[in-house]
Design an enzyme around this catalytic site. Structure first.
Site, PDB file in Angstrom:
ATOM      1  CB  SER A  72      33.773  32.640  63.819  1.00 12.62           C
ATOM      2  OG  SER A  72      33.667  31.234  63.794  1.00 12.62           O
ATOM      3  CE  LYS A 210      35.874  34.622  67.119  1.00 18.81           C
ATOM      4  NZ  LYS A 210      36.626  34.211  65.906  1.00 18.81           N
ATOM      5  CB  THR A 211      38.651  36.088  62.439  1.00 18.12           C
ATOM      6  OG1 THR A 211      38.716  35.022  63.403  1.00 18.12           O
ATOM      7  CG2 THR A 211      39.931  36.905  62.498  1.00 18.12           C
ATOM      8  N   GLY A 212      35.901  35.919  61.196  1.00 19.53           N
ATOM      9  CA  GLY A 212      34.816  35.039  60.776  1.00 19.53           C
ATOM     10  C   GLY A 212      35.073  34.562  59.359  1.00 19.53           C
TER      11      GLY A 212
END
Length: 275
Positions: A72, A210-212
């Protein structure tokens, strides 16, 4: 709204103070303690532009060059693609939930760009991918020099289960271009994406990130803006315990950033996104 206005003004000031300089790389093997504290295996790259030598600080240099699925974190460039291709007009356009239960309350509702970024709402970005198409996606990826620029997939979303892959070092290079509005997209679109990335803000700093997560490994990428310069970061870790390991991404990054005074020691005074 106040945070957003402050963010725009602060970004303009920060960009105005930016100056190019020679950058070296410094291995920070002492950062192992932060990974050990959380029993995590991974790498982090920190580019501290507050310093005159603008050093690139790295834990596990070998892994920092290894490519992984962006998961993500790809929502950052993907949003730019969607805006440029006309798959979404602006941050106010509503995408109606189709009624399918996706196992997460944040996904089971109508979305706009802000909620889709905050909640990592995959189905919205699947709509974008369908609208953009594989050929145009490949051209966009090559245009911005994003990892291996390969959107091919035999099954599932190419940024999670497909061939697309990027390293922590390459994440930093991409984020720096976005920060400076140097990507080949309209400046207003780049500014909008940066606004969507705001996680926290204090009196004189802004955290955009932003995380992923693709199941086996997780990311946290972004930067902290200060009047004296920005501090970029890209972390990836293995997640053998799956969701039980997810909190470690932010915990490790925050500990490291606080150790170099890139984040204040206390919790942020404002939070615009639950991660």
């Amino acid at each position: 709204m106040a945070i957003r206005i402050f963010a725009i003004l602060f970004s303009i000031f920060s960009l105005a103070t930016f100056a190019h300089a020679q950058e070296g790389t410094l291995e920070r093997s002492d950062w192992r303690k932060f990974f050990s504290e959380f029993q995590a295996k991974g790498t982090i790259v920190v580019a501290d532009e507050r310093q005159a030598d603008r050093a690139m600080l790295v834990f596990d240099p070998v892994r920092s060059k290894k490519r992984y699925s962006p998961a993500s974190t790809f929502k950052i460039p993907h949003t730019l693609f969607a805006l440029d291709a006309g798959a979404v007009r602006d941050e106010f356009q509503i995408f109606r939930w189709d009624g399918v239960n996706r196992g997460f309350a944040g996904h089971n509702q109508d979305q706009d760009l802000r909620s889709a970024m905050r909640n990592s709402t995959v189905w919205v970005y699947e709509l974008f991918a369908k609208e953009i198409g594989d050929d145009k996606a490949r051209r966009y990826l090559k245009k911005i020099d994003y990892g291996n620029a390969d959107p091919s997939t035999s099954n599932g979303d190419y940024w999670i289960e497909g061939s697309l892959a990027i390293s922590a070092q390459e994440q930093i290079a991409f984020l720096r271009k976005l920060y400076r509005n140097e990507l080949p997209f309209r400046v207003e679109h780049q500014r909008l994406v940066k606004d969507l990335m705001i996680v926290e803000a204090g009196r004189n700093w802004i955290l955009r990130a932003k995380t992923g997560w693709e199941g086996r490994m997780g990311w946290w990428v972004g930067w902290v803006e200060w009047p004296t310069g920005s501090v970029f970061f890209a972390l990836n870790i293995d997640t053998p315990n799956r969701m039980d390991d997810l909190f470690k991404r932010e915990a490790i990054v925050r500990a490291i950033l606080r150790s170099i005074e890139a984040l204040p020691p206390n919790p942020a005074v404002n939070s615009d996104a639950a991660r």
